[in-house]
Design a protein around this motif. Sequence first.
Motif, PDB file in Angstrom:
ATOM      1  N   ARG A  35       0.992   3.588   4.067  1.00 24.14           N
ATOM      2  CA  ARG A  35       0.866   4.768   3.315  1.00 24.14           C
ATOM      3  C   ARG A  35      -0.236   4.627   2.276  1.00 24.14           C
ATOM      4  O   ARG A  35      -0.853   5.194   1.844  1.00 24.14           O
TER       5      ARG A  35
ATOM      6  N   ALA B 193      -2.701  10.618   6.794  1.00 22.65           N
ATOM      7  CA  ALA B 193      -1.535  10.581   5.540  1.00 22.65           C
ATOM      8  C   ALA B 193      -0.356  11.390   5.491  1.00 22.65           C
ATOM      9  O   ALA B 193       0.514  11.079   4.966  1.00 22.65           O
TER      10      ALA B 193
ATOM     11  N   GLU C 223      -3.596   6.111   1.653  1.00 24.35           N
ATOM     12  CA  GLU C 223      -4.150   7.108   0.307  1.00 24.35           C
ATOM     13  C   GLU C 223      -5.172   6.459  -0.337  1.00 24.35           C
ATOM     14  O   GLU C 223      -6.117   7.335  -1.129  1.00 24.35           O
TER      15      GLU C 223
END
Length: 361
Positions: free
Chosen positions: A124, A70, A128
Amino acid sequence: MTTWISVDSTAPDPKPIAEAAGILENGGVLAFPTETVYGLGALQGKEGASKKLKELKDRPDDKPFTLLVADAREAIRRCTSPSIAAERLMKRFWPGPLTIVLPTAGPGKMETTGFRVPASITARALLEQLSGPLLAPSANPAGSAPAVNAEEVRSYFEGKIDGILDGGPVALEQASTVIRMQPGGFEVLREGCLSAGELEDAARGATVLFVCTGNTCRSPMAEALFKKRLARKLEVEVEQLEGLGYRILSAGTSAFGGSCASEESVDVMKERGCDIESHQSSPLSLEILEEADRIYALTSSHKMGIAALAASCELPAEEMERKLLLTAERDISDPIGLDINGYRSCADEIDAGLEEIMREF
């Protein structure tokens, strides 16, 4: 059967992202878009998914997969002592199309792992939602071109993987550049979106900061002595360091801007072939904390002052802890109020500490 999940790549809805994440958390293999090409993902630690990924890619056990993480802090946490050059490349090109192979500690031996922080909004958002990083090779059988849209993934892997997250065509349609960090630089393992020249420019040099209280004695001496050592190591003149990408600075936790170095400091540095006569003190600032690749506090109290400023400005604690490095196991003595010999002893302490850190440069 392969589950098909569609998502808007510009503003991913949490619901389809959660569905895709669920496939991975349950031990499945999922295809998903990055900014470069589509990837095949398996959650690290899911042995069945990892085995399936190796079979799909015809990958031998001794050739590890890239880990998508991340952020840079996650990569740094998992590797062993990343170099300044590696950290500068992370700062410049992550999130983005750069995979950096770094040393990692394996069972009883040193191993290497490729890390990447993707720039794709969809990728992304997926990361997450996950409990860990993704093992993520490109979505193509060995010998075939990487898929750049979901339909190409379907043609390769329909019925062979558990899900396809369709985020539309990728932006770059070219694989990431892969580099392996080495002492003194890096080796390009695969050419991609970023050129070797771009990477070399970004990796070159370092911003180094020395911190004391008033920035009139200890930290100016540390700055000058470090410049001398670094120039000698690089076989250049001190005046050439800046052109090579090195910024060597000093500051004080309680400094007033514009004060001269103390007379004794100036004299002791002259004895050692260094000139700090034109030095002007600088207060420690958020700007320089963010810019510095390495910060060397002269005492534990200075380290605490740096940490306090960082906390007040909400700089990431993990990042600052990585930068707050004392030059020695004990504090550097304060020479204020002592005669010239006291300043000489202080300079000796600083020089001994600098010898310890020079191996990193």
